[in-house]
Design an enzyme around this catalytic site. Structure first.
Site, mmCIF file in Angstrom:
data_model
loop_
_atom_site.group_PDB
_atom_site.id
_atom_site.type_symbol
_atom_site.label_atom_id
_atom_site.label_comp_id
_atom_site.label_asym_id
_atom_site.label_seq_id
_atom_site.Cartn_x
_atom_site.Cartn_y
_atom_site.Cartn_z
ATOM 1 N N HIS A 158 0.866 -1.186 0.000
ATOM 2 C CA HIS A 158 0.000 0.000 0.000
ATOM 3 C C HIS A 158 0.895 1.226 0.000
ATOM 4 O O HIS A 158 1.741 1.397 0.872
ATOM 5 C CB HIS A 158 -0.919 0.020 1.225
ATOM 6 C CG HIS A 158 -1.902 1.157 1.193
ATOM 7 N ND1 HIS A 158 -3.173 1.023 0.682
ATOM 8 C CD2 HIS A 158 -1.783 2.462 1.570
ATOM 9 C CE1 HIS A 158 -3.800 2.184 0.759
ATOM 10 N NE2 HIS A 158 -2.977 3.070 1.290
ATOM 11 N N CYS A 159 0.694 2.088 -0.977
ATOM 12 C CA CYS A 159 1.564 3.257 -1.147
ATOM 13 C C CYS A 159 0.807 4.518 -0.725
ATOM 14 O O CYS A 159 -0.201 4.884 -1.345
ATOM 15 C CB CYS A 159 2.018 3.375 -2.603
ATOM 16 S SG CYS A 159 3.118 4.783 -2.913
ATOM 17 N N ILE A 160 1.289 5.194 0.325
ATOM 18 C CA ILE A 160 0.612 6.394 0.797
ATOM 19 C C ILE A 160 0.793 7.553 -0.180
ATOM 20 O O ILE A 160 0.007 8.509 -0.167
ATOM 21 C CB ILE A 160 1.121 6.812 2.193
ATOM 22 C CG1 ILE A 160 2.629 7.099 2.167
ATOM 23 C CG2 ILE A 160 0.790 5.744 3.216
ATOM 24 C CD1 ILE A 160 3.141 7.654 3.473
ATOM 25 N N VAL A 163 -2.210 7.020 -2.400
ATOM 26 C CA VAL A 163 -3.452 6.746 -1.670
ATOM 27 C C VAL A 163 -4.151 5.518 -2.252
ATOM 28 O O VAL A 163 -5.367 5.515 -2.447
ATOM 29 C CB VAL A 163 -4.417 7.955 -1.710
ATOM 30 C CG1 VAL A 163 -5.383 7.876 -0.533
ATOM 31 C CG2 VAL A 163 -3.668 9.256 -1.672
ATOM 32 N N ASN A 164 -3.383 4.495 -2.518
ATOM 33 C CA ASN A 164 -3.944 3.316 -3.166
ATOM 34 C C ASN A 164 -3.019 2.130 -2.943
ATOM 35 O O ASN A 164 -1.830 2.303 -2.659
ATOM 36 C CB ASN A 164 -4.105 3.573 -4.670
ATOM 37 C CG ASN A 164 -5.088 2.620 -5.322
ATOM 38 O OD1 ASN A 164 -5.677 1.756 -4.668
ATOM 39 N ND2 ASN A 164 -5.273 2.767 -6.629
#
Length: 309
Positions: A158-160, A163-164
């Site tokens: 999950h990549c901040i 946002v996905n």
């Protein structure tokens, strides 16, 4: 009541929206420093300087368009979700109790008297093919994301920053975003380097305003820091891509003698980027690739016949 600390991870979504603003701010600052302040004014100098300025500005805009295109795609593209009530197909039934695959639980909604509900749920939670949190089946390479609170097909992480989740259906877009960001930050660093050096050589007789100097200094430092950190990230994902491994599968791969999803560099690459070479550099897939390469959908993956678990 049991406390689930992973539910707190959902707060990372709020941080993610802030990260989008940071990305946009860095892009705007970089554009202002590279194009508006430094190289656009030199277009009128004539000779080699004008040619160099024109070349830099064109390359910068091409990379910027590809970067933003890839970024928007990875932000809005769903990484891949498991269909509701998804189940593996198998002729085995739950009474056999010899396998922990989800296919053994095809009759979960109407369990036989031979196994209690508690036993069934325990076997499900231990199964690779079942998610006890989503109460649904899990295709191969699927993992549950504690931030999104759902299972993601071929989940990488999950990549901040976007946002996905990064999964089967947007991994190509993510890789392109990382590569184009690295190339853009490297270009910014190189083209701002002469001005950065000039700043220290002429500390007493500066022809630029304090505000201009501050912007150039800030943009140079930011782009240098991002380019160095992204270089490590690009190398890491190039290694994962070449072996057809996700970030969450690294530990699992170490335990196997031969990674079952490693089909060779070319086939591994095509499972992410597709077989159409003309679209490798763009966040797009051809219709033919989507029809002929099941791995792009994240539900089915070819495996090696000689793989040993």
């Amino acid at each position: 009541m049991d406390l689930n600390p992973f539910r707190l991870c959902s707060g990372l979504k709020v941080i993610g929206y802030f990260m989008i603003l940071i990305v946009l701010a860095i892009v705007v600052l970089s554009y202002y420093a590279v194009v508006v302040l430094i190289w656009a004014p030199r277009l009128l100098d004539g000779g080699f300087t004008s040619f160099l300025s024109f070349t830099i500005i064109i390359i910068f805009h091409i990379l910027l368009v590809l970067l933003m295109w890839s970024y928007i795609k990875v932000v809005i593209q769903d990484p891949g979700s498991v269909p509701e009530n998804w189940k593996l197909v198998s002729e085995q039934n739950i009474e056999e109790g010899n396998s922990v695959a989800l296919s053994d639980y095809a009759s979960i909604e109407n369990p036989t008297p031979t196994l209690s509900t508690e036993q069934i749920e325990r076997r499900q939670s231990q199964s690779r093919g079942y998610c006890s949190k989503c109460q649904n089946g899990k295709p191969p390479r699927c993992h549950h994301c504690s931030v999104c609170q759902r299972c993601v097909l071929k989940m990488d992480h999950h990549c901040i920053w976007v946002v996905n989740c990064v999964g089967a259906r947007n991994y190509k877009f993510f890789l392109l975003f990382v590569v184009y960001t690295f190339l853009t930050t490297m270009l910014d660093t190189l083209v701002l380097l002469p001005s950065f050096i000039k700043f220290f050589r002429q500390t007493k007789n500066q022809s630029l305003s304090p505000g201009t100097i501050a912007v150039i200094f800030l943009v140079f430092v930011l782009n240098l820091a991002f380019s160095l950190s992204l270089l490590c990230f690009v190398i890491m994902h190039a290694s994962l891509l070449s072996s057809n491994t996700t970030s969450v599968e690294v530990y699992e791969k170490k335990k196997s003698t031969q990674w079952k999803y490693d089909m060779g560099c070319r086939r591994n690459f095509e499972q992410v980027f597709g077989a159409n070479k003309a679209l490798w550099f763009f966040p797009l897939f051809s219709k033919k690739d989507m029809e002929n390469i099941p791995a792009l959908h994240g539900m089915e993956f070819p495996t090696r016949s000689d793989a040993v678990e």
